[in-house]
Design an enzyme around this catalytic site. Sequence first.
Site, PDB file in Angstrom:
ATOM      1  N   ARG A 101       0.871  -1.190   0.000  1.00 18.31           N
ATOM      2  CA  ARG A 101       0.000   0.000   0.000  1.00 18.31           C
ATOM      3  C   ARG A 101       0.901   1.231   0.000  1.00 18.31           C
ATOM      4  O   ARG A 101       1.731   1.407   0.889  1.00 18.31           O
ATOM      5  CB  ARG A 101      -0.902   0.017   1.235  1.00 18.31           C
ATOM      6  CG  ARG A 101      -1.669   1.323   1.416  1.00 18.31           C
ATOM      7  CD  ARG A 101      -2.745   1.256   2.476  1.00 18.31           C
ATOM      8  NE  ARG A 101      -3.896   0.506   2.012  1.00 18.31           N
ATOM      9  CZ  ARG A 101      -5.133   0.615   2.537  1.00 18.31           C
ATOM     10  NH1 ARG A 101      -5.362   1.458   3.534  1.00 18.31           N
ATOM     11  NH2 ARG A 101      -6.130  -0.108   2.051  1.00 18.31           N
ATOM     12  N   HIS A 128      -7.553   0.873  -6.219  1.00 16.10           N
ATOM     13  CA  HIS A 128      -7.757  -0.026  -5.067  1.00 16.10           C
ATOM     14  C   HIS A 128      -8.435  -1.298  -5.579  1.00 16.10           C
ATOM     15  O   HIS A 128      -9.597  -1.583  -5.286  1.00 16.10           O
ATOM     16  CB  HIS A 128      -8.622   0.686  -4.021  1.00 16.10           C
ATOM     17  CG  HIS A 128      -8.563   0.070  -2.655  1.00 16.10           C
ATOM     18  ND1 HIS A 128      -7.817  -1.041  -2.355  1.00 16.10           N
ATOM     19  CD2 HIS A 128      -9.179   0.429  -1.488  1.00 16.10           C
ATOM     20  CE1 HIS A 128      -7.963  -1.336  -1.074  1.00 16.10           C
ATOM     21  NE2 HIS A 128      -8.779  -0.464  -0.522  1.00 16.10           N
ATOM     22  N   GLN A 131     -10.291  -3.915  -3.268  1.00 13.40           N
ATOM     23  CA  GLN A 131     -11.553  -3.416  -2.727  1.00 13.40           C
ATOM     24  C   GLN A 131     -12.698  -3.667  -3.713  1.00 13.40           C
ATOM     25  O   GLN A 131     -13.760  -4.170  -3.346  1.00 13.40           O
ATOM     26  CB  GLN A 131     -11.429  -1.906  -2.458  1.00 13.40           C
ATOM     27  CG  GLN A 131     -12.711  -1.261  -1.978  1.00 13.40           C
ATOM     28  CD  GLN A 131     -13.067  -1.674  -0.562  1.00 13.40           C
ATOM     29  OE1 GLN A 131     -12.265  -1.550   0.330  1.00 13.40           O
ATOM     30  NE2 GLN A 131     -14.267  -2.183  -0.358  1.00 13.40           N
ATOM     31  N   ASP A 217     -17.360   6.681  -0.877  1.00 16.43           N
ATOM     32  CA  ASP A 217     -16.031   6.588  -0.261  1.00 16.43           C
ATOM     33  C   ASP A 217     -15.771   7.968   0.358  1.00 16.43           C
ATOM     34  O   ASP A 217     -16.508   8.927   0.089  1.00 16.43           O
ATOM     35  CB  ASP A 217     -15.005   6.247  -1.368  1.00 16.43           C
ATOM     36  CG  ASP A 217     -13.575   6.099  -0.850  1.00 16.43           C
ATOM     37  OD1 ASP A 217     -13.364   6.021   0.379  1.00 16.43           O
ATOM     38  OD2 ASP A 217     -12.651   6.067  -1.697  1.00 16.43           O
ATOM     39  N   CYS A 257     -16.791   1.586   1.272  1.00 15.57           N
ATOM     40  CA  CYS A 257     -15.575   0.769   1.428  1.00 15.57           C
ATOM     41  C   CYS A 257     -14.986   0.904   2.821  1.00 15.57           C
ATOM     42  O   CYS A 257     -14.208   0.050   3.231  1.00 15.57           O
ATOM     43  CB  CYS A 257     -14.560   1.141   0.353  1.00 15.57           C
ATOM     44  SG  CYS A 257     -14.069   2.861   0.382  1.00 15.57           S
ATOM     45  N   ARG A 285     -13.834  -8.711   2.280  1.00 15.74           N
ATOM     46  CA  ARG A 285     -12.427  -8.439   1.931  1.00 15.74           C
ATOM     47  C   ARG A 285     -11.573  -9.664   2.237  1.00 15.74           C
ATOM     48  O   ARG A 285     -10.706 -10.035   1.455  1.00 15.74           O
ATOM     49  CB  ARG A 285     -11.888  -7.225   2.727  1.00 15.74           C
ATOM     50  CG  ARG A 285     -12.616  -5.890   2.493  1.00 15.74           C
ATOM     51  CD  ARG A 285     -12.423  -5.345   1.100  1.00 15.74           C
ATOM     52  NE  ARG A 285     -11.039  -5.286   0.684  1.00 15.74           N
ATOM     53  CZ  ARG A 285     -10.179  -4.317   1.045  1.00 15.74           C
ATOM     54  NH1 ARG A 285     -10.568  -3.316   1.788  1.00 15.74           N
ATOM     55  NH2 ARG A 285      -8.920  -4.338   0.621  1.00 15.74           N
TER      56      ARG A 285
HETATM   57  N1   CP Z   1     -11.414  -0.113   2.680  1.00 15.25           N
HETATM   58  C1   CP Z   1     -10.132  -0.225   3.050  1.00 15.25           C
HETATM   59  O1   CP Z   1      -9.234  -0.461   2.258  1.00 15.25           O
HETATM   60  O2   CP Z   1      -9.933  -0.051   4.385  1.00 15.25           O
HETATM   61  P1   CP Z   1      -8.524   0.082   5.107  1.00 15.25           P
HETATM   62  O3   CP Z   1      -7.948   1.422   4.714  1.00 15.25           O
HETATM   63  O4   CP Z   1      -8.858   0.014   6.575  1.00 15.25           O
HETATM   64  O5   CP Z   1      -7.633  -1.032   4.675  1.00 15.25           O
HETATM   65  N1  NVA Z   2     -10.141   6.659  -1.148  1.00 21.42           N
HETATM   66  C1  NVA Z   2      -9.793   6.225   0.185  1.00 21.42           C
HETATM   67  C2  NVA Z   2      -9.968   4.761   0.328  1.00 21.42           C
HETATM   68  C3  NVA Z   2      -9.714   4.237   1.719  1.00 21.42           C
HETATM   69  C4  NVA Z   2      -9.854   2.753   1.813  1.00 21.42           C
HETATM   70  C5  NVA Z   2      -8.373   6.629   0.489  1.00 21.42           C
HETATM   71  O1  NVA Z   2      -7.513   6.481  -0.386  1.00 21.42           O
HETATM   72  O2  NVA Z   2      -8.109   7.117   1.600  1.00 21.42           O
END
Ligand code: CP
Ligand code: NVA
Length: 298
Positions: A101, A128, A131, A217, A257, A285
């Site tokens: 990530r 993502h 997701q 989101d 999400c 997930r």
């Molecule tokens: N939705 C999602 O990816 O959550 P986290 O940021 O907690 O991993």
């Molecule tokens: N768009 C959000 C998704 C979090 C899971 C972010 O990048 O923070």
Amino acid sequence: MKHLLSIQQLNRADIDYILGRAAVLKRERGRHPNQPLAGQTWALLFAKSSTRTRVSFEVGIRELGGRVIFLSANDIQLGRGEPIKDTARVLGRMVHGMVMRTYAQSDVEEFARYAGIPTINALTDEEHPCQILADIFTIQEKRGPIEDKVVTFVGDGACNVATSWVWAAGKLGFELRIAAPRADQPTQEQLRRAGGNVICTEDLHAAATDADVLYTDVWVSMGKEAEAAQRLQDLASYQINQALVKLAKPGALVMHCLPAYRGKEIAEDTFEAHAQTIFDQAENRLHVQKAILEWVVA
Ligand code: CP
Ligand code: NVA
């Protein structure tokens, strides 16, 4: 060598395989005859916070027979400026797979290129993919094939989650509507590359009318904190609330999400009214990550 870096790189058969296996893995949790990660150690390298993605991968890797180490990007030399490609060439000799990530999509791509181990995108500024696979799994589990559905994304239509939805629409043929201010919509170039039936509009009500799924989101994604004040102002009307849900099809799914900011992208009462769906989505997930892990090592 397989990677999961973007929905764009998956074909229809890959998606069907992953979603089909996720259903089996969900049903058979705790009794997996296959342990495809036996003898392997996987690394999770995260430069941003995470609850769902981190825990679902850590648990999923263990349940498939593997071991896992968590690396915070700031705690390894990467955080002091060691290049991605050097980090990749070191880790690639020590671990069997990577879940990453980070900020730039090009960083996960560079990692995959240099490490020579299966690499999974656990969220970048641009995408993502894990997701969206879990989201499609959840929709199909509750409502059947996604092909004939209308999915309406409300909010920051240019964020990573929305972008992965756009790629998915190009692959699976459902109708995707993105309700967002003009500046927060996908680019024409991305829409052209993705193909598919994608409608972008500032008209939130038109986008929600007769939708099968209302999805949102956060308005301020990780890494965009400096723009928070402006984004909260620009996106203020792009909220999923009970009035909006009334425009959608009866029984429409409301999805998020997570993490959710009540009173911003979703109203508190709407969130709680749809908590069962939203937390099923979060649970899924885990099952879908396991299917992704199986797929990349197959
Ligand atoms: N939705 C999602 O990816 O959550 P986290 O940021 O907690 O991993
Ligand atoms: N768009 C959000 C998704 C979090 C899971 C972010 O990048 O923070």
